[in-house]
Scaffold this motif. Sequence first.
Motif, PDB file in Angstrom:
ATOM      1  N   ASP A 134       0.752  -1.152  -0.105  1.00  0.00           N
ATOM      2  CA  ASP A 134       0.065  -0.037  -0.112  1.00  0.00           C
ATOM      3  C   ASP A 134       1.075   1.497  -0.015  1.00  0.00           C
ATOM      4  O   ASP A 134       1.869   1.390   0.908  1.00  0.00           O
ATOM      5  CB  ASP A 134      -0.972  -0.034   1.241  1.00  0.00           C
ATOM      6  CG  ASP A 134      -2.046   0.752   0.912  1.00  0.00           C
ATOM      7  OD1 ASP A 134      -2.973   0.282   0.664  1.00  0.00           O
ATOM      8  OD2 ASP A 134      -2.112   2.183   1.593  1.00  0.00           O
ATOM      9  N   TYR A 152       0.880   1.236  -5.139  1.00  0.00           N
ATOM     10  CA  TYR A 152      -0.101   0.472  -4.670  1.00  0.00           C
ATOM     11  C   TYR A 152      -1.309   0.846  -3.890  1.00  0.00           C
ATOM     12  O   TYR A 152      -1.010   1.633  -2.971  1.00  0.00           O
ATOM     13  CB  TYR A 152       0.568  -1.007  -3.961  1.00  0.00           C
ATOM     14  CG  TYR A 152       1.151  -1.740  -4.897  1.00  0.00           C
ATOM     15  CD1 TYR A 152       0.835  -2.809  -5.460  1.00  0.00           C
ATOM     16  CD2 TYR A 152       2.768  -1.684  -5.232  1.00  0.00           C
ATOM     17  CE1 TYR A 152       1.707  -3.728  -6.110  1.00  0.00           C
ATOM     18  CE2 TYR A 152       3.382  -2.331  -6.044  1.00  0.00           C
ATOM     19  CZ  TYR A 152       2.964  -3.592  -6.336  1.00  0.00           C
ATOM     20  OH  TYR A 152       3.694  -4.191  -7.194  1.00  0.00           O
ATOM     21  N   VAL A 153      -2.522   0.174  -4.174  1.00  0.00           N
ATOM     22  CA  VAL A 153      -3.759   0.489  -3.009  1.00  0.00           C
ATOM     23  C   VAL A 153      -3.914  -0.896  -2.647  1.00  0.00           C
ATOM     24  O   VAL A 153      -4.638  -1.620  -3.645  1.00  0.00           O
ATOM     25  CB  VAL A 153      -4.650   1.413  -3.889  1.00  0.00           C
ATOM     26  CG1 VAL A 153      -5.898   1.346  -2.936  1.00  0.00           C
ATOM     27  CG2 VAL A 153      -4.341   2.602  -4.041  1.00  0.00           C
ATOM     28  N   LYS A 156      -2.928  -3.953  -5.005  1.00  0.00           N
ATOM     29  CA  LYS A 156      -2.970  -3.694  -6.436  1.00  0.00           C
ATOM     30  C   LYS A 156      -2.357  -2.594  -7.037  1.00  0.00           C
ATOM     31  O   LYS A 156      -2.479  -1.339  -6.169  1.00  0.00           O
ATOM     32  CB  LYS A 156      -4.388  -3.914  -6.727  1.00  0.00           C
ATOM     33  CG  LYS A 156      -5.058  -5.215  -6.405  1.00  0.00           C
ATOM     34  CD  LYS A 156      -6.445  -5.323  -6.862  1.00  0.00           C
ATOM     35  CE  LYS A 156      -7.413  -6.556  -6.642  1.00  0.00           C
ATOM     36  NZ  LYS A 156      -8.520  -6.837  -7.138  1.00  0.00           N
ATOM     37  N   HIS A 158      -1.997   0.725  -8.747  1.00  0.00           N
ATOM     38  CA  HIS A 158      -2.786   1.731  -8.974  1.00  0.00           C
ATOM     39  C   HIS A 158      -2.043   3.033  -9.196  1.00  0.00           C
ATOM     40  O   HIS A 158      -1.509   3.496  -8.186  1.00  0.00           O
ATOM     41  CB  HIS A 158      -3.782   1.778  -7.795  1.00  0.00           C
ATOM     42  CG  HIS A 158      -5.049   2.707  -8.129  1.00  0.00           C
ATOM     43  ND1 HIS A 158      -6.202   2.155  -8.667  1.00  0.00           N
ATOM     44  CD2 HIS A 158      -5.471   3.941  -8.012  1.00  0.00           C
ATOM     45  CE1 HIS A 158      -7.238   3.056  -9.158  1.00  0.00           C
ATOM     46  NE2 HIS A 158      -6.537   4.201  -8.465  1.00  0.00           N
ATOM     47  N   GLY A 159      -2.569   3.722 -10.280  1.00  0.00           N
ATOM     48  CA  GLY A 159      -1.677   4.957 -10.385  1.00  0.00           C
ATOM     49  C   GLY A 159      -0.611   4.690 -11.582  1.00  0.00           C
ATOM     50  O   GLY A 159      -0.332   3.773 -12.175  1.00  0.00           O
ATOM     51  N   HIS A 175       0.088   3.105 -16.871  1.00  0.00           N
ATOM     52  CA  HIS A 175      -1.022   3.702 -15.608  1.00  0.00           C
ATOM     53  C   HIS A 175      -1.707   2.533 -15.332  1.00  0.00           C
ATOM     54  O   HIS A 175      -2.333   1.678 -16.199  1.00  0.00           O
ATOM     55  CB  HIS A 175      -2.000   4.883 -16.186  1.00  0.00           C
ATOM     56  CG  HIS A 175      -2.414   5.425 -15.108  1.00  0.00           C
ATOM     57  ND1 HIS A 175      -3.813   4.910 -14.720  1.00  0.00           N
ATOM     58  CD2 HIS A 175      -2.320   6.617 -14.452  1.00  0.00           C
ATOM     59  CE1 HIS A 175      -4.366   5.817 -13.879  1.00  0.00           C
ATOM     60  NE2 HIS A 175      -3.350   6.861 -13.339  1.00  0.00           N
ATOM     61  N   TYR A 176      -1.924   2.137 -13.922  1.00  0.00           N
ATOM     62  CA  TYR A 176      -2.789   1.148 -13.476  1.00  0.00           C
ATOM     63  C   TYR A 176      -4.092   1.558 -12.835  1.00  0.00           C
ATOM     64  O   TYR A 176      -4.171   2.618 -12.241  1.00  0.00           O
ATOM     65  CB  TYR A 176      -2.006   0.290 -12.514  1.00  0.00           C
ATOM     66  CG  TYR A 176      -0.923  -0.577 -13.471  1.00  0.00           C
ATOM     67  CD1 TYR A 176      -1.253  -1.914 -13.732  1.00  0.00           C
ATOM     68  CD2 TYR A 176       0.288  -0.105 -13.498  1.00  0.00           C
ATOM     69  CE1 TYR A 176      -0.005  -2.515 -14.191  1.00  0.00           C
ATOM     70  CE2 TYR A 176       1.389  -0.864 -13.978  1.00  0.00           C
ATOM     71  CZ  TYR A 176       1.277  -1.902 -14.293  1.00  0.00           C
ATOM     72  OH  TYR A 176       2.107  -2.807 -15.035  1.00  0.00           O
ATOM     73  N   GLU A 177      -5.141   0.605 -12.987  1.00  0.00           N
ATOM     74  CA  GLU A 177      -6.234   1.192 -12.233  1.00  0.00           C
ATOM     75  C   GLU A 177      -6.715  -0.363 -11.568  1.00  0.00           C
ATOM     76  O   GLU A 177      -7.055  -1.248 -12.340  1.00  0.00           O
ATOM     77  CB  GLU A 177      -7.494   1.627 -12.736  1.00  0.00           C
ATOM     78  CG  GLU A 177      -7.343   3.119 -13.327  1.00  0.00           C
ATOM     79  CD  GLU A 177      -8.684   3.791 -13.828  1.00  0.00           C
ATOM     80  OE1 GLU A 177      -9.521   3.056 -13.866  1.00  0.00           O
ATOM     81  OE2 GLU A 177      -8.536   4.725 -14.017  1.00  0.00           O
ATOM     82  N   ASN A 178      -6.735  -0.466 -10.392  1.00  0.00           N
ATOM     83  CA  ASN A 178      -7.026  -1.773  -9.615  1.00  0.00           C
ATOM     84  C   ASN A 178      -6.468  -2.785 -10.233  1.00  0.00           C
ATOM     85  O   ASN A 178      -7.151  -4.043 -10.356  1.00  0.00           O
ATOM     86  CB  ASN A 178      -8.508  -1.856  -9.749  1.00  0.00           C
ATOM     87  CG  ASN A 178      -9.169  -2.773  -8.591  1.00  0.00           C
ATOM     88  OD1 ASN A 178      -8.751  -2.706  -7.772  1.00  0.00           O
ATOM     89  ND2 ASN A 178     -10.378  -3.560  -8.993  1.00  0.00           N
ATOM     90  N   HIS A 182      -4.436   0.498 -17.457  1.00  0.00           N
ATOM     91  CA  HIS A 182      -5.592   1.080 -17.826  1.00  0.00           C
ATOM     92  C   HIS A 182      -5.146   2.615 -17.878  1.00  0.00           C
ATOM     93  O   HIS A 182      -5.061   3.100 -16.783  1.00  0.00           O
ATOM     94  CB  HIS A 182      -6.785   0.951 -16.674  1.00  0.00           C
ATOM     95  CG  HIS A 182      -8.084   1.420 -17.235  1.00  0.00           C
ATOM     96  ND1 HIS A 182      -8.981   0.534 -18.038  1.00  0.00           N
ATOM     97  CD2 HIS A 182      -8.918   2.602 -17.375  1.00  0.00           C
ATOM     98  CE1 HIS A 182     -10.062   1.133 -18.261  1.00  0.00           C
ATOM     99  NE2 HIS A 182      -9.971   2.499 -17.873  1.00  0.00           N
TER     100      HIS A 182
END
Length: 223
Positions: A134, A152-153, A156, A158-159, A175-178, A182
């Motif tokens: 995280d 990470y969030v 996962k 994210h960002g 770029h990541y989302e979940n 994405h």
Amino acid sequence: MKVIYGLLIFLVFTSVSMAQNFNQFDANGKRHGKWQKKYEGTDVLRYEGEFFHGKEIGLFKFYKNYKNRAVLSATKQFNPENELAEVKFFTSSGKLVGEGKMDGKTYVGTWKYYQKNNENLLTLEHYNDKGQLDGERFVYYPNEQVAEKQNYVAGKLHGESVWYSENNVIVKSYHYENGELHGPAKFFNKKGELICEGNYKNSEKHGVWKYYENGNLAKQETF
């Protein structure tokens, strides 16, 4: 002879007394006092530490069996007020390679890992109370230059995630989302010149992707 015989009795008595001071239980059947455990079928120490009515306290040392010899591989310094422990990992030569906190068997807080051939950081990462990555995670080159930066969030990605060369030039960015690719993605050559860019949607290429040569648009594809 009497002196020698008396000395032998004393040594035997002392050894038995010392052995009786280890691996004891309290009235409720919980481990209490100093404990040692050896690898099965050997005299090689596996761990040693102290319990207080079933709870680990103080410093525990853990060993690996290396050629029938106990070699320190990790230590845990337990907090008497909770289940947290300060943990350190070592190589066979005794070099510190990682350190952080554990809550029981769960990694929590900030963890640091070190380069094999020097004392510089290899990775720096953060865990939430559930043991999930995280926040920002960094990977470093031996010269301490950032090689990767990710976010990470709750375990996962994210960002934005960015990769760098040893000369601090951006090599690529995603770029990541979940946890899925994405959003925008870009790729660069060793000089930092853009050679490709496009977008991902649910981890697949999406829309127009552009490819460059010498700073000029060479071709494009649509996905």
